[in-house]
Design a protein around this motif. Structure first.
Motif, PDB file in Angstrom:
ATOM      1  N   LEU A  62       6.507  10.711  -3.189  1.00 45.74           N
ATOM      2  CA  LEU A  62       5.329  10.436  -2.348  1.00 45.74           C
ATOM      3  C   LEU A  62       4.043  10.560  -3.170  1.00 45.74           C
ATOM      4  O   LEU A  62       3.105   9.781  -3.010  1.00 45.74           O
ATOM      5  N   LYS A  63       4.009  11.536  -4.086  1.00 46.11           N
ATOM      6  CA  LYS A  63       2.816  11.736  -4.925  1.00 46.11           C
ATOM      7  C   LYS A  63       2.583  10.536  -5.842  1.00 46.11           C
ATOM      8  O   LYS A  63       1.450  10.084  -6.029  1.00 46.11           O
ATOM      9  N   ILE A  64       3.638  10.048  -6.471  1.00 45.77           N
ATOM     10  CA  ILE A  64       3.509   8.893  -7.378  1.00 45.77           C
ATOM     11  C   ILE A  64       3.010   7.674  -6.603  1.00 45.77           C
ATOM     12  O   ILE A  64       2.117   6.946  -7.050  1.00 45.77           O
ATOM     13  N   LEU A  65       3.575   7.456  -5.423  1.00 49.12           N
ATOM     14  CA  LEU A  65       3.145   6.313  -4.597  1.00 49.12           C
ATOM     15  C   LEU A  65       1.658   6.427  -4.262  1.00 49.12           C
ATOM     16  O   LEU A  65       0.909   5.445  -4.347  1.00 49.12           O
ATOM     17  N   GLN A  66       1.246   7.655  -3.903  1.00 51.26           N
ATOM     18  CA  GLN A  66      -0.152   7.905  -3.543  1.00 51.26           C
ATOM     19  C   GLN A  66      -1.076   7.608  -4.733  1.00 51.26           C
ATOM     20  O   GLN A  66      -2.096   6.942  -4.599  1.00 51.26           O
ATOM     21  N   LYS A  67      -0.654   8.097  -5.885  1.00 50.66           N
ATOM     22  CA  LYS A  67      -1.446   7.933  -7.118  1.00 50.66           C
ATOM     23  C   LYS A  67      -1.672   6.444  -7.417  1.00 50.66           C
ATOM     24  O   LYS A  67      -2.738   6.049  -7.885  1.00 50.66           O
ATOM     25  N   HIS A  68      -0.661   5.609  -7.161  1.00 53.66           N
ATOM     26  CA  HIS A  68      -0.778   4.168  -7.434  1.00 53.66           C
ATOM     27  C   HIS A  68      -1.313   3.389  -6.233  1.00 53.66           C
ATOM     28  O   HIS A  68      -1.316   2.159  -6.262  1.00 53.66           O
ATOM     29  N   ASP A  69      -1.701   4.111  -5.179  1.00 54.13           N
ATOM     30  CA  ASP A  69      -2.162   3.456  -3.950  1.00 54.13           C
ATOM     31  C   ASP A  69      -1.124   2.410  -3.499  1.00 54.13           C
ATOM     32  O   ASP A  69      -1.464   1.288  -3.132  1.00 54.13           O
ATOM     33  N   CYS A  70       0.160   2.811  -3.572  1.00 51.53           N
ATOM     34  CA  CYS A  70       1.264   1.898  -3.258  1.00 51.53           C
ATOM     35  C   CYS A  70       1.795   2.212  -1.857  1.00 51.53           C
ATOM     36  O   CYS A  70       2.235   3.337  -1.595  1.00 51.53           O
ATOM     37  N   HIS A  71       1.733   1.231  -0.979  1.00 50.76           N
ATOM     38  CA  HIS A  71       2.130   1.449   0.413  1.00 50.76           C
ATOM     39  C   HIS A  71       3.285   0.562   0.856  1.00 50.76           C
ATOM     40  O   HIS A  71       3.553   0.427   2.041  1.00 50.76           O
ATOM     41  N   GLU A  72       3.925  -0.074  -0.119  1.00 46.05           N
ATOM     42  CA  GLU A  72       5.095  -0.891   0.213  1.00 46.05           C
ATOM     43  C   GLU A  72       6.262  -0.548  -0.714  1.00 46.05           C
ATOM     44  O   GLU A  72       6.106  -0.534  -1.935  1.00 46.05           O
ATOM     45  N   VAL A  73       7.420  -0.286  -0.091  1.00 47.78           N
ATOM     46  CA  VAL A  73       8.610   0.065  -0.868  1.00 47.78           C
ATOM     47  C   VAL A  73       9.732  -0.885  -0.491  1.00 47.78           C
ATOM     48  O   VAL A  73       9.944  -1.189   0.688  1.00 47.78           O
ATOM     49  N   CYS A  74      10.451  -1.366  -1.512  1.00 45.70           N
ATOM     50  CA  CYS A  74      11.649  -2.173  -1.275  1.00 45.70           C
ATOM     51  C   CYS A  74      12.853  -1.381  -1.791  1.00 45.70           C
ATOM     52  O   CYS A  74      12.956  -1.089  -2.981  1.00 45.70           O
ATOM     53  N   MET A  75      13.760  -0.995  -0.846  1.00 44.20           N
ATOM     54  CA  MET A  75      14.962  -0.241  -1.222  1.00 44.20           C
ATOM     55  C   MET A  75      16.079  -1.235  -1.482  1.00 44.20           C
ATOM     56  O   MET A  75      16.461  -1.988  -0.586  1.00 44.20           O
ATOM     57  N   ILE A  76      16.646  -1.224  -2.698  1.00 42.58           N
ATOM     58  CA  ILE A  76      17.658  -2.240  -2.978  1.00 42.58           C
ATOM     59  C   ILE A  76      18.713  -1.726  -3.964  1.00 42.58           C
ATOM     60  O   ILE A  76      18.401  -1.018  -4.907  1.00 42.58           O
TER      61      ILE A  76
END
Lengths: 289, 289
Positions: A62-76
């Motif tokens: 969650l911290k890494i996503l926040q740092k990159h301002d990333c709000h979309e995840v694709c689980m594959i």
């Protein structure tokens, strides 16, 4: 462009598919961040911003996503089902352990719906691989030189009915029918082991036919959330279908991902198998009349 | 007594059950004639009037029945599914080959219904083993020292729903649920191989649990004709369930035969497994309310 240019995180499980989806996203002009799940991810993600991630490292992720301002995840890619007692949770995970545990009890669908809710609360949306890379999805066309014959069509109908019945119960997505009889149903063992079983039942004489006969059908569950859990086949599935003596594979159009699409079609052609699409939704309309 | 004293023919497949049924019929005062199916029957029928019979010897079988004025047949024990091309037909069979072939195409139910019709036309009635030997049938009671706990009850409900769904499609009769999740469904492989698969999935870490957990449910298909095709378990099934790490077995009351009943219960007690009955018909009533 501003929306698609937002960074995308690929949460990568087993196989080449996560890499193919990551490449498709980059071609669409997106910044791509890869979380390679430890114990599952095995493709070569060099060239991408990469983080190895344990299944319990929720806080770090969650911290890494926040740092990159990333709000979309694709689980594959397939994830090896964790042994709960061996999971290592980080501090961020400990805070949400009760919430997480409630997601992994019960069937696949319940577990994955829990994960989606958990992330949505944290302003993270799950996007499906088929939305990022639609070219990797099975369509309603025949992809191979061989086409299904009349007997195959009957087997497709039988196996499809079986696959949908077990899908409705959140058990599995695959069924094999030969000579109008369903001979194998997929549950925890997965598609490849089910195909190996049919090959074995033939070798011990419990199942008998000559030449190539019968069909593997893969079909999404009616309630399946394709964003988090999309059925998938690869070249190895085709090879195992050939070894089981089958004549072809029918895939739920728009609902099954093709890993290594070109190689998969080459393998099918080399063994004389067909790969085609099926649309259970059409069947429903027909039944409703 | 005149009716029950009529001679009975046991058409014997694999296992000890045909012998147990033959003994029960003799105890009821009936003359018993045994047809031991070549390649399938393996019990010791010495002491009974015995004829070895190939699957294609329809003409010979009908003649022997006629000679003994025998108009009732009990088919019991698993029959190895024949390779049609290797069947040897006698002259009597050749006359009826088209009729016979029409019986063995399609699922089990269709095939067996065809056999019943074929014999009925020749004034031969099929009687169920459970009618001859009701003591060999599972009831709604718990047969073992161990009883199902609350988690087991939930697994019984899940596996029962799955077994009924695949039964309705004429695919199989068995399902295994562990921790609220159906992990295996039975099709052509049969119950024992399904149990061996669960043991294998545990040994490779694809399924994980500690101690004894989960339930095998065996349930007759809704359309199943118990006279010709009754689900059955024996001591070996119980042993394989123990090896798979299960906690017990639930059987459709009145619809499943127990081969070597005493030994079967001994094996279950020795391994701490429960064996109990389930009544899906009760579930239906409940759902209909």
């Amino acid at each position: 462009m501003s929306k698609t240019a937002k960074p995308l995180c690929i949460l990568a499980g087993q196989g080449q598919l996560p890499l193919q989806v990551a490449e498709a996203a980059r071609q669409n002009g997106r910044a791509v961040l890869v979380f390679a799940l430890k114990g599952s991810a095995d493709a070569d993600f060099s060239g991408f911003q990469l983080h190895g991630l344990g299944l319990g490292e929720v806080g770090r992720a969650l911290k890494i996503l926040q740092k990159h301002d990333c709000h979309e995840v694709c689980m594959i890619g397939a994830v090896v089902r964790p042994d709960l007692t061996s999971l290592k949770f980080d501090l961020g995970a400990l805070k949400v352990v009760p919430e997480i545990l409630s997601t992994v009890i019960g069937g696949d669908d319940e577990a994955l719906a829990g994960i989606v809710r958990f992330l949505a609360k944290r302003d993270i949306a799950i996007v499906g691989a088929h939305e990022i890379a639609p070219d990797l999805t099975a369509t309603n066309e025949v992809l191979t030189k061989t086409h299904p014959n009349k007997a195959d069509q009957a087997d497709i109908a039988r196996a499809l009915a079986a696959a949908r019945a077990i899908g409705t119960l959140d058990i599995g997505q695959g069924a094999i029918s030969v000579d109008g009889r369903v001979v194998a149903l997929e549950a925890a063992e997965g598609t490849d082991r089910m195909l190996a079983r049919v090959a074995e039942l033939r070798s011990v004489g419990r199942l008998r036919w000559k030449g190539q006969k019968g069909v593997l059908v893969k079909c999404a569950k009616p309630q399946q959330d394709l964003r988090v859990d999309m059925p998938c086949i690869g070249p190895d599935t085709v090879l195992k279908a050939a070894e089981a003596g089958l004549h072809g594979i029918a895939l739920h159009a728009g609902h099954v991902l093709l890993a290594e699409r070109d190689k998969l079609i080459d393998v099918a052609n080399a063994h004389g198998l067909f790969i085609c699409g099926v649309t259970p939704e059409e069947q429903d309309k027909h039944d409703a009349r």
